[in-house]
Design a protein around this motif. Structure first.
Motif, short mmCIF file in Angstrom:
data_model
loop_
_atom_site.label_atom_id
_atom_site.label_comp_id
_atom_site.label_asym_id
_atom_site.label_seq_id
_atom_site.Cartn_x
_atom_site.Cartn_y
_atom_site.Cartn_z
N PHE A 33 -5.49 -6.54 -8.43
CA PHE A 33 -5.41 -5.09 -8.35
C PHE A 33 -6.25 -4.61 -7.17
O PHE A 33 -7.33 -5.15 -6.93
CB PHE A 33 -5.99 -4.42 -9.62
CG PHE A 33 -5.16 -4.60 -10.85
CD1 PHE A 33 -3.91 -4.01 -10.95
CD2 PHE A 33 -5.63 -5.33 -11.92
CE1 PHE A 33 -3.15 -4.16 -12.10
CE2 PHE A 33 -4.89 -5.48 -13.07
CZ PHE A 33 -3.64 -4.89 -13.16
N ASP A 34 -5.75 -3.62 -6.46
CA ASP A 34 -6.57 -2.90 -5.51
C ASP A 34 -7.25 -1.81 -6.32
O ASP A 34 -6.59 -1.02 -7.00
CB ASP A 34 -5.72 -2.26 -4.40
CG ASP A 34 -5.29 -3.27 -3.35
OD1 ASP A 34 -5.91 -4.35 -3.29
OD2 ASP A 34 -4.36 -2.98 -2.60
N LEU A 35 -8.58 -1.78 -6.27
CA LEU A 35 -9.34 -0.81 -7.04
C LEU A 35 -10.13 0.08 -6.10
O LEU A 35 -10.45 -0.30 -4.98
CB LEU A 35 -10.29 -1.54 -8.01
CG LEU A 35 -9.62 -2.50 -8.99
CD1 LEU A 35 -10.67 -3.22 -9.82
CD2 LEU A 35 -8.64 -1.76 -9.88
N ARG A 36 -10.46 1.27 -6.59
CA ARG A 36 -11.23 2.25 -5.81
C ARG A 36 -12.29 2.83 -6.72
O ARG A 36 -12.00 3.26 -7.84
CB ARG A 36 -10.33 3.36 -5.27
CG ARG A 36 -11.07 4.43 -4.48
CD ARG A 36 -10.17 5.59 -4.07
NE ARG A 36 -8.98 5.16 -3.39
CZ ARG A 36 -8.86 5.02 -2.06
NH1 ARG A 36 -9.88 5.29 -1.30
NH2 ARG A 36 -7.73 4.64 -1.54
N CYS A 37 -13.54 2.87 -6.23
CA CYS A 37 -14.62 3.48 -7.01
C CYS A 37 -14.69 4.97 -6.69
O CYS A 37 -14.02 5.45 -5.76
CB CYS A 37 -15.96 2.80 -6.73
SG CYS A 37 -16.67 3.19 -5.13
N ALA A 38 -15.51 5.70 -7.43
CA ALA A 38 -15.64 7.14 -7.22
C ALA A 38 -16.19 7.46 -5.84
O ALA A 38 -15.97 8.56 -5.32
CB ALA A 38 -16.54 7.74 -8.31
N SER A 39 -16.90 6.51 -5.21
CA SER A 39 -17.44 6.72 -3.86
C SER A 39 -16.40 6.46 -2.78
O SER A 39 -16.67 6.65 -1.60
CB SER A 39 -18.65 5.82 -3.63
OG SER A 39 -19.67 6.11 -4.54
N GLY A 40 -15.21 5.97 -3.17
CA GLY A 40 -14.13 5.76 -2.21
C GLY A 40 -14.01 4.34 -1.68
O GLY A 40 -13.15 4.08 -0.85
N HIS A 41 -14.86 3.41 -2.14
CA HIS A 41 -14.75 2.03 -1.69
C HIS A 41 -13.51 1.40 -2.34
O HIS A 41 -13.29 1.56 -3.52
CB HIS A 41 -15.99 1.23 -2.10
CG HIS A 41 -17.26 1.76 -1.54
ND1 HIS A 41 -18.31 2.15 -2.34
CD2 HIS A 41 -17.64 1.99 -0.27
CE1 HIS A 41 -19.29 2.58 -1.58
NE2 HIS A 41 -18.91 2.50 -0.32
N VAL A 42 -12.73 0.68 -1.54
CA VAL A 42 -11.54 -0.01 -2.04
C VAL A 42 -11.81 -1.50 -2.00
O VAL A 42 -12.33 -2.02 -1.02
CB VAL A 42 -10.30 0.35 -1.19
CG1 VAL A 42 -9.08 -0.44 -1.68
CG2 VAL A 42 -10.02 1.84 -1.25
N PHE A 43 -11.47 -2.20 -3.08
CA PHE A 43 -11.70 -3.63 -3.17
C PHE A 43 -10.65 -4.25 -4.08
O PHE A 43 -9.97 -3.55 -4.80
CB PHE A 43 -13.12 -3.92 -3.69
CG PHE A 43 -13.41 -3.31 -5.04
CD1 PHE A 43 -13.28 -4.05 -6.20
CD2 PHE A 43 -13.80 -1.98 -5.14
CE1 PHE A 43 -13.54 -3.48 -7.43
CE2 PHE A 43 -14.07 -1.40 -6.36
CZ PHE A 43 -13.93 -2.16 -7.52
N GLU A 44 -10.52 -5.58 -4.00
CA GLU A 44 -9.58 -6.31 -4.84
C GLU A 44 -10.31 -6.92 -6.02
O GLU A 44 -11.47 -7.30 -5.91
CB GLU A 44 -8.94 -7.47 -4.06
CG GLU A 44 -7.89 -7.07 -3.08
CD GLU A 44 -7.22 -8.28 -2.44
OE1 GLU A 44 -7.65 -9.44 -2.69
OE2 GLU A 44 -6.26 -8.07 -1.70
N ALA A 45 -9.62 -7.04 -7.14
CA ALA A 45 -10.15 -7.75 -8.31
C ALA A 45 -9.00 -8.45 -9.00
O ALA A 45 -7.88 -7.94 -9.02
CB ALA A 45 -10.86 -6.78 -9.24
N TRP A 46 -9.28 -9.62 -9.56
CA TRP A 46 -8.27 -10.44 -10.21
C TRP A 46 -8.49 -10.41 -11.72
O TRP A 46 -9.61 -10.53 -12.18
CB TRP A 46 -8.36 -11.88 -9.72
CG TRP A 46 -8.00 -12.03 -8.28
CD1 TRP A 46 -8.76 -11.69 -7.20
CD2 TRP A 46 -6.79 -12.54 -7.76
NE1 TRP A 46 -8.10 -11.95 -6.03
CE2 TRP A 46 -6.87 -12.49 -6.35
CE3 TRP A 46 -5.63 -13.04 -8.34
CZ2 TRP A 46 -5.85 -12.92 -5.53
CZ3 TRP A 46 -4.62 -13.48 -7.52
CH2 TRP A 46 -4.73 -13.41 -6.13
N PHE A 47 -7.40 -10.28 -12.46
CA PHE A 47 -7.46 -10.23 -13.92
C PHE A 47 -6.33 -11.09 -14.49
O PHE A 47 -5.30 -11.26 -13.85
CB PHE A 47 -7.32 -8.79 -14.42
CG PHE A 47 -8.42 -7.91 -13.95
CD1 PHE A 47 -9.60 -7.81 -14.66
CD2 PHE A 47 -8.30 -7.19 -12.77
CE1 PHE A 47 -10.65 -7.01 -14.22
CE2 PHE A 47 -9.33 -6.38 -12.32
CZ PHE A 47 -10.51 -6.29 -13.04
#
Length: 145
Positions: free
Chosen positions: A4-18
């Motif tokens: 998944f491409d994820l985004r935090c409330a601060s706007g950082h985008v990163f990948e995570a695997w589930f």
């Protein structure tokens, strides 16, 4: 596995695997999914762009994109650490004693960095002393190039 491409409330985008969409939902609800850049647990799925392969694909291979992302992250980490170190005082092997003295109120609070063994660091953390390990090794200032 699902990425998944994820985004935090601060706007950082990163990948995570589930393992599944449910695993992501469960871990997010439990506050176990956090931004690797700022630690924020207010994370949502980011809008994902489809990876479309054209006949003349000039995009770098995924491994090359990943390697560049890692290099960029390491560069950003090194810059953040350099900024932290530029505003703190080197105390060398006295780090554990000075940190504990500040925590106990025997010494005025100051921003310091130095060396501590894994056992010393664990003892400080177990006693509630606020310490932060640095991601890259630090050498004494007099030995820097």
């Amino acid at each position: 596995m699902i990425v998944f491409d994820l985004r935090c409330a601060s706007g950082h985008v990163f990948e995570a695997w589930f393992g599944s969409s449910d695993a992501y939902a469960d871990q997010r609800a439990a506050g176990q999914v956090a931004c690797p850049l700022c630690g924020d647990v207010a994370v949502d799925k980011a809008v994902m762009a489809p990876n479309i392969i054209a006949k003349t694909n000039s995009r770098p291979e995924p491994a090359a994109r990943g390697a560049e992302a890692v290099k960029g992250l390491l560069r950003d980490l090194a810059q953040a650490q350099a900024q932290l170190l530029s505003t703190s005082t080197w105390v060398g092997a006295d780090f554990a004693d000075r940190a504990r003295a500040m925590h106990d109120g025997d010494e005025p609070h100051a921003t310091i960095h130095g060396q501590a063994s894994a056992g010393e660091a664990k003892a400080l953390i177990d006693d509630g002393v606020a310490v932060m390990p640095l991601p890259f090794p630090v050498i004494p200032p007099e030995t820097a190039n």
